[in-house]
Design a protein around this motif. Sequence first.
Motif, PDB file in Angstrom:
ATOM      1  N   UNK A 181      -5.080  24.780  39.306  1.00 23.90           N
ATOM      2  CA  UNK A 181      -5.675  26.082  38.407  1.00 23.90           C
ATOM      3  C   UNK A 181      -4.821  27.235  38.340  1.00 23.90           C
ATOM      4  N   UNK A 182      -5.073  28.116  37.426  1.00 21.39           N
ATOM      5  CA  UNK A 182      -4.648  29.319  37.128  1.00 21.39           C
ATOM      6  C   UNK A 182      -5.434  30.270  37.911  1.00 21.39           C
ATOM      7  N   UNK A 183      -5.008  31.423  38.722  1.00 22.74           N
ATOM      8  CA  UNK A 183      -5.751  32.459  39.282  1.00 22.74           C
ATOM      9  C   UNK A 183      -6.157  33.372  38.080  1.00 22.74           C
ATOM     10  N   UNK A 184      -7.511  33.603  37.976  1.00 27.55           N
ATOM     11  CA  UNK A 184      -8.092  34.663  37.196  1.00 27.55           C
ATOM     12  C   UNK A 184      -8.171  35.939  37.847  1.00 27.55           C
ATOM     13  N   UNK A 185      -7.705  37.130  37.362  1.00 22.29           N
ATOM     14  CA  UNK A 185      -7.593  38.191  37.908  1.00 22.29           C
ATOM     15  C   UNK A 185      -8.770  39.314  37.600  1.00 22.29           C
ATOM     16  N   UNK A 186      -9.022  40.156  38.416  1.00 18.20           N
ATOM     17  CA  UNK A 186      -9.943  41.444  37.936  1.00 18.20           C
ATOM     18  C   UNK A 186      -9.083  42.428  36.946  1.00 18.20           C
ATOM     19  N   UNK A 187      -9.623  42.623  35.864  1.00 21.32           N
ATOM     20  CA  UNK A 187      -8.827  43.752  34.928  1.00 21.32           C
ATOM     21  C   UNK A 187      -9.862  44.467  34.597  1.00 21.32           C
ATOM     22  N   UNK A 188     -10.020  45.535  35.599  1.00 22.48           N
ATOM     23  CA  UNK A 188     -10.870  46.637  35.573  1.00 22.48           C
ATOM     24  C   UNK A 188     -10.211  47.781  35.126  1.00 22.48           C
ATOM     25  N   UNK A 189     -11.212  48.630  34.633  1.00 21.90           N
ATOM     26  CA  UNK A 189     -10.703  50.058  33.761  1.00 21.90           C
ATOM     27  C   UNK A 189     -10.782  51.033  35.060  1.00 21.90           C
ATOM     28  N   UNK A 190     -11.031  50.768  36.290  1.00 22.73           N
ATOM     29  CA  UNK A 190     -10.902  51.644  37.171  1.00 22.73           C
ATOM     30  C   UNK A 190     -10.121  50.970  38.641  1.00 22.73           C
ATOM     31  N   UNK A 191      -9.649  51.718  39.458  1.00 23.17           N
ATOM     32  CA  UNK A 191      -8.978  51.075  40.478  1.00 23.17           C
ATOM     33  C   UNK A 191      -9.692  50.017  41.304  1.00 23.17           C
ATOM     34  N   UNK A 192     -10.997  50.317  41.523  1.00 21.68           N
ATOM     35  CA  UNK A 192     -11.774  49.436  42.351  1.00 21.68           C
ATOM     36  C   UNK A 192     -13.085  49.631  41.945  1.00 21.68           C
ATOM     37  N   UNK A 193     -14.092  48.783  42.272  1.00 21.12           N
ATOM     38  CA  UNK A 193     -15.430  48.623  42.131  1.00 21.12           C
ATOM     39  C   UNK A 193     -16.176  48.078  43.233  1.00 21.12           C
ATOM     40  N   UNK A 194     -17.412  48.270  43.459  1.00 21.91           N
ATOM     41  CA  UNK A 194     -18.129  47.587  44.411  1.00 21.91           C
ATOM     42  C   UNK A 194     -19.247  46.564  43.848  1.00 21.91           C
ATOM     43  N   UNK A 195     -19.592  45.747  44.911  1.00 19.08           N
ATOM     44  CA  UNK A 195     -20.502  44.652  44.766  1.00 19.08           C
ATOM     45  C   UNK A 195     -21.624  44.778  45.696  1.00 19.08           C
ATOM     46  N   UNK A 196     -22.746  45.108  45.594  1.00 16.31           N
ATOM     47  CA  UNK A 196     -23.577  45.330  46.797  1.00 16.31           C
ATOM     48  C   UNK A 196     -24.043  43.849  47.395  1.00 16.31           C
ATOM     49  N   UNK A 197     -24.474  43.639  48.494  1.00 19.16           N
ATOM     50  CA  UNK A 197     -24.716  42.629  49.294  1.00 19.16           C
ATOM     51  C   UNK A 197     -25.784  41.821  48.399  1.00 19.16           C
ATOM     52  N   UNK A 198     -25.729  40.731  48.006  1.00 19.94           N
ATOM     53  CA  UNK A 198     -26.648  40.087  47.137  1.00 19.94           C
ATOM     54  C   UNK A 198     -26.403  40.258  45.863  1.00 19.94           C
ATOM     55  N   UNK A 199     -25.614  41.036  45.306  1.00 24.69           N
ATOM     56  CA  UNK A 199     -25.466  41.472  43.857  1.00 24.69           C
ATOM     57  C   UNK A 199     -24.703  40.799  43.071  1.00 24.69           C
ATOM     58  N   UNK A 200     -24.623  40.840  41.834  1.00 20.97           N
ATOM     59  CA  UNK A 200     -23.814  40.350  40.775  1.00 20.97           C
ATOM     60  C   UNK A 200     -23.100  41.286  40.048  1.00 20.97           C
ATOM     61  N   UNK A 201     -21.786  40.738  39.655  1.00 20.40           N
ATOM     62  CA  UNK A 201     -21.023  41.620  38.751  1.00 20.40           C
ATOM     63  C   UNK A 201     -20.231  40.775  37.808  1.00 20.40           C
ATOM     64  N   UNK A 202     -20.300  41.268  36.516  1.00 24.11           N
ATOM     65  CA  UNK A 202     -19.606  40.791  35.373  1.00 24.11           C
ATOM     66  C   UNK A 202     -18.088  41.259  35.295  1.00 24.11           C
ATOM     67  N   UNK A 203     -16.915  40.545  35.618  1.00 23.44           N
ATOM     68  CA  UNK A 203     -15.412  41.195  35.794  1.00 23.44           C
ATOM     69  C   UNK A 203     -14.773  40.590  34.541  1.00 23.44           C
ATOM     70  N   UNK A 204     -14.249  41.324  33.993  1.00 24.68           N
ATOM     71  CA  UNK A 204     -13.241  41.158  32.866  1.00 24.68           C
ATOM     72  C   UNK A 204     -12.125  40.492  33.409  1.00 24.68           C
ATOM     73  N   UNK A 205     -11.511  39.675  32.736  1.00 26.27           N
ATOM     74  CA  UNK A 205     -10.159  38.969  33.345  1.00 26.27           C
ATOM     75  C   UNK A 205      -8.907  39.567  32.505  1.00 26.27           C
ATOM     76  N   UNK A 206      -9.194  40.010  31.339  1.00 30.27           N
ATOM     77  CA  UNK A 206      -8.215  40.318  30.444  1.00 30.27           C
ATOM     78  C   UNK A 206      -7.517  39.427  29.679  1.00 30.27           C
ATOM     79  N   UNK A 207      -8.057  37.877  29.636  1.00 33.35           N
ATOM     80  CA  UNK A 207      -7.571  36.842  28.829  1.00 33.35           C
ATOM     81  C   UNK A 207      -8.804  36.164  28.134  1.00 33.35           C
ATOM     82  N   UNK A 208      -8.065  35.556  27.183  1.00 34.97           N
ATOM     83  CA  UNK A 208      -8.956  34.644  26.098  1.00 34.97           C
ATOM     84  C   UNK A 208      -8.190  33.333  26.028  1.00 34.97           C
TER      85      UNK A 208
END
Length: 167
Positions: A45-72
């Motif tokens: 596989x090819x590693x997909x990377x977090x392409x965030x608009x901020x330096x970092x973000x948080x995911x709470x315990x049990x939480x979900x987050x949609x992470x942009x990858x910057x690729x199509x």
Amino acid sequence: MNETSGLAAHGTSFPVRLAFTRPGARELYAPDGGLPAPATAHSAGIDLRACLDVPETRIPAGGRLAVATGLSVQPLAPGWAGFVYSRSGLGARDGLTVAQGVGLIDPDYTGEIRVFLLNTSGEERVLRHGERVAQLVFQPYARPAWEEVPELAPTGRGAGGFGHTGR
């Protein structure tokens, strides 16, 4: 035999269009100006990377987050699609896994790949811009040629489900 029919057996490449969808995405995947590549010669596989608009973000315990990858992507070989899998280290070490198990990128989907991460740990997790979040693997798929029947042919297992073979 056409150009792509032996791909699964031989591990050969086939044409896939790639677009960087966010500013700075190319630099995340190919800092040398090339194109994304597997981490090792035998990586599937090819590693997909977090392409965030901020330096970092948080995911709470049990939480979900949609992470942009910057690729199509757009596979050009018929019968092939992209599949998004969890990274084993991220899941085992940090409890961050692909929320739906495996993500499917249909060949006619041309939008940005987003990875939905699920934090299965009991603690909040920090996700940093550029961090590897999942793996993209291209695999063949087949459509069924349905044959309707009144009932299915008998087998040794039949309708036996979980635990039918004992412990």
